[in-house]
Design a protein around this motif. Structure first.
Motif, PDB file in Angstrom:
ATOM      1  N   UNK A 280      45.382   9.267  33.532  1.00 28.70           N
ATOM      2  CA  UNK A 280      45.310   9.281  35.148  1.00 28.70           C
ATOM      3  C   UNK A 280      45.676  10.701  35.829  1.00 28.70           C
ATOM      4  N   UNK A 281      46.013  11.108  36.303  1.00 27.31           N
ATOM      5  CA  UNK A 281      46.290  13.106  37.340  1.00 27.31           C
ATOM      6  C   UNK A 281      47.331  13.503  36.878  1.00 27.31           C
ATOM      7  N   UNK A 282      48.315  12.140  37.259  1.00 32.67           N
ATOM      8  CA  UNK A 282      49.480  12.413  36.922  1.00 32.67           C
ATOM      9  C   UNK A 282      50.320  12.710  35.434  1.00 32.67           C
ATOM     10  N   UNK A 283      49.548  12.679  34.754  1.00 34.56           N
ATOM     11  CA  UNK A 283      49.813  12.718  32.823  1.00 34.56           C
ATOM     12  C   UNK A 283      48.957  14.259  33.199  1.00 34.56           C
ATOM     13  N   UNK A 284      48.585  14.910  33.238  1.00 36.68           N
ATOM     14  CA  UNK A 284      47.879  16.471  33.406  1.00 36.68           C
ATOM     15  C   UNK A 284      49.244  17.874  33.194  1.00 36.68           C
ATOM     16  N   UNK A 285      49.116  18.627  32.677  1.00 36.30           N
ATOM     17  CA  UNK A 285      49.835  19.491  33.597  1.00 36.30           C
ATOM     18  C   UNK A 285      49.952  19.743  34.646  1.00 36.30           C
ATOM     19  N   UNK A 286      50.468  20.448  35.620  1.00 33.01           N
ATOM     20  CA  UNK A 286      50.956  20.592  37.276  1.00 33.01           C
ATOM     21  C   UNK A 286      50.357  21.796  36.897  1.00 33.01           C
ATOM     22  N   UNK A 287      50.507  22.729  36.299  1.00 32.56           N
ATOM     23  CA  UNK A 287      49.372  24.094  36.638  1.00 32.56           C
ATOM     24  C   UNK A 287      48.625  24.109  35.693  1.00 32.56           C
ATOM     25  N   UNK A 288      47.723  24.163  36.113  1.00 32.45           N
ATOM     26  CA  UNK A 288      46.316  24.055  35.671  1.00 32.45           C
ATOM     27  C   UNK A 288      45.632  25.436  34.981  1.00 32.45           C
ATOM     28  N   UNK A 289      44.902  25.347  33.671  1.00 28.84           N
ATOM     29  CA  UNK A 289      45.027  26.106  33.101  1.00 28.84           C
ATOM     30  C   UNK A 289      43.331  27.322  33.876  1.00 28.84           C
ATOM     31  N   UNK A 290      43.103  28.311  33.305  1.00 30.17           N
ATOM     32  CA  UNK A 290      42.356  29.187  34.190  1.00 30.17           C
ATOM     33  C   UNK A 290      40.971  28.912  33.857  1.00 30.17           C
ATOM     34  N   UNK A 291      39.990  28.820  35.108  1.00 33.48           N
ATOM     35  CA  UNK A 291      38.438  27.650  34.326  1.00 33.48           C
ATOM     36  C   UNK A 291      38.042  29.055  33.030  1.00 33.48           C
ATOM     37  N   UNK A 292      38.014  29.981  33.000  1.00 32.70           N
ATOM     38  CA  UNK A 292      37.361  31.189  32.034  1.00 32.70           C
ATOM     39  C   UNK A 292      38.016  30.399  30.375  1.00 32.70           C
ATOM     40  N   UNK A 293      39.527  29.713  30.716  1.00 32.54           N
ATOM     41  CA  UNK A 293      40.209  29.651  29.621  1.00 32.54           C
ATOM     42  C   UNK A 293      39.855  28.190  28.827  1.00 32.54           C
ATOM     43  N   UNK A 294      39.678  27.086  30.165  1.00 37.19           N
ATOM     44  CA  UNK A 294      39.062  26.441  30.135  1.00 37.19           C
ATOM     45  C   UNK A 294      37.709  25.914  29.086  1.00 37.19           C
ATOM     46  N   UNK A 295      36.616  26.493  29.679  1.00 40.46           N
ATOM     47  CA  UNK A 295      35.599  26.956  28.837  1.00 40.46           C
ATOM     48  C   UNK A 295      35.785  27.458  28.015  1.00 40.46           C
ATOM     49  N   UNK A 296      35.981  28.282  27.693  1.00 37.09           N
ATOM     50  CA  UNK A 296      36.173  28.897  26.592  1.00 37.09           C
ATOM     51  C   UNK A 296      36.792  28.075  25.001  1.00 37.09           C
ATOM     52  N   UNK A 297      37.489  27.025  25.748  1.00 38.24           N
ATOM     53  CA  UNK A 297      38.364  26.221  25.056  1.00 38.24           C
ATOM     54  C   UNK A 297      37.159  24.650  24.994  1.00 38.24           C
ATOM     55  N   UNK A 298      35.969  24.684  25.069  1.00 40.12           N
ATOM     56  CA  UNK A 298      35.272  23.960  25.803  1.00 40.12           C
ATOM     57  C   UNK A 298      33.715  24.022  24.392  1.00 40.12           C
TER      58      UNK A 298
END
Length: 332
Positions: A280-298
């Motif tokens: 659910x969108x309400x359960x995700x962090x309010x402050x999103x990680x940066x896109x490069x950080x997410x791609x690296x994590x993926x």
């Protein structure tokens, strides 16, 4: 077959009317290919089939239940044979018992040759013969090529059920010899009703389990039976933000990785202005990680997923994953 989910029962009834000698059941993992293939094989071999499928009480149905039917050949990887109790040919079993070889995750060419020899035997019960191959993407090139001629022109009343969770990995020559059936998704309402019959879970937990598993009812059932709750799923992003395992602590390694990949997927969706699929969108962090950080994590998750089958220290592995998740979530 009364305990089959209604969407699989519908497909079983449709497939029983097909006249082809080779059926390919194709769809993503968790759609019930193996269950449908087994139900179809049992219905074909049943001595007193009904409109619902096999009767479940005749000697043929009993022989399948105890995995000794002489007219059914199961072509599975040895790892699945051992897990599900299907017999392996005596020579291979002896080698496994003596530690000369490890159980294979692939369908060996010797097993394919054995299936060909099986089709040349005289049927025992007069209802034909069935060769069930699952998961067909586990056929290596040699074993797949071994099956081609017989798959195209089986002898006598032999029928093949080829079930796969990755049809694109099959040889085109295998696919071309089969009548393809695409596995059907259940309606959301019937999936929820079926899960309510199978578990004591609340409606909220059932709905959340279906969302968390991408609509795969059989997987949702496994999750619910192991104690999954909507509250635990909702708490996962916050726990990882706090560098705590949270609900991960109670889940097996495979489910932990699945959950982390789904969280990363949903964050990538939101970062690209798309709706999340599993949370659910309400359960995700309010402050999103940066896109490069997410791609690296993926990318790190994909690498870890390939090396997690035999973790020597699951607790340390979990700790490393939690630390990596927290790092990604805080990198805005």
């Amino acid at each position: 077959m009364n305990d089959m989910p209604p969407w699989l029962l519908r497909q079983l009834q449709d497939l029983r009317r097909q006249q082809g000698h080779a059926l390919l059941l194709s769809g993503p993992a968790g759609m019930g290919q193996y269950d449908l293939a087994m139900a179809l094989a049992q219905a074909w071999l049943c001595e007193q089939p009904t409109e619902q499928g096999a009767c479940g009480v005749c000697s043929s149905c009993h022989a399948i239940e105890v995995k000794t039917h002489p007219d059914l050949k199961m072509l599975l990887p040895e790892t699945l044979c051992l897990e599900w109790g299907w017999p392996i040919d005596p020579k291979t079993q002896e080698k496994i018992d003596e530690k000369k070889i490890k159980p294979s995750k692939w369908i060996r060419v010797d097993a394919a040759r054995e299936a060909i020899a099986f089709t040349q035997l005289t049927q025992s019960r007069g209802r034909g013969q069935v060769v069930l191959i699952y998961p067909a993407e586990r056929l290596n090139v040699e074993s797949a090529n071994t099956l081609l001629k017989t798959l195209e022109e089986p002898s006598g009343q032999t029928r093949f059920i080829v079930a796969t969770e990755a049809a694109h990995q099959l040889l085109p020559t295998i696919r071309s010899r089969c009548l393809t059936h695409t596995m059907q998704w259940p309606l959301e309402a019937e999936a929820q009703a079926w899960l309510a019959q199978q578990t004591q879970a609340s409606a909220a937990d059932i709905a959340c389990a279906l969302k968390a598993t991408g609509g795969l009812a059989s997987e949702a059932l496994d999750w619910l039976k192991s104690g999954f709750t909507a509250a635990a799923w909702a708490a996962l992003p916050k726990s990882l933000w706090a560098q705590e395992p949270g609900p991960l602590a109670d889940w097996g390694i495979s489910r932990q990785m699945d959950a982390l990949q789904k969280l990363c997927h949903d964050l990538l969706c939101v970062a690209n202005h798309a709706a999340p699929r599993y949370f659910d969108p309400s359960h995700l962090p309010k402050r999103l990680p940066s896109l490069p950080s997410l791609v690296s994590w993926q990318q790190d998750l994909q690498t870890a997923a390939h090396t997690m089958e035999h973790p020597y220290m699951p607790a340390l592995l979990q700790e490393a994953w939690v630390l990596r998740a927290a790092q990604a979530l805080h990198n805005s």
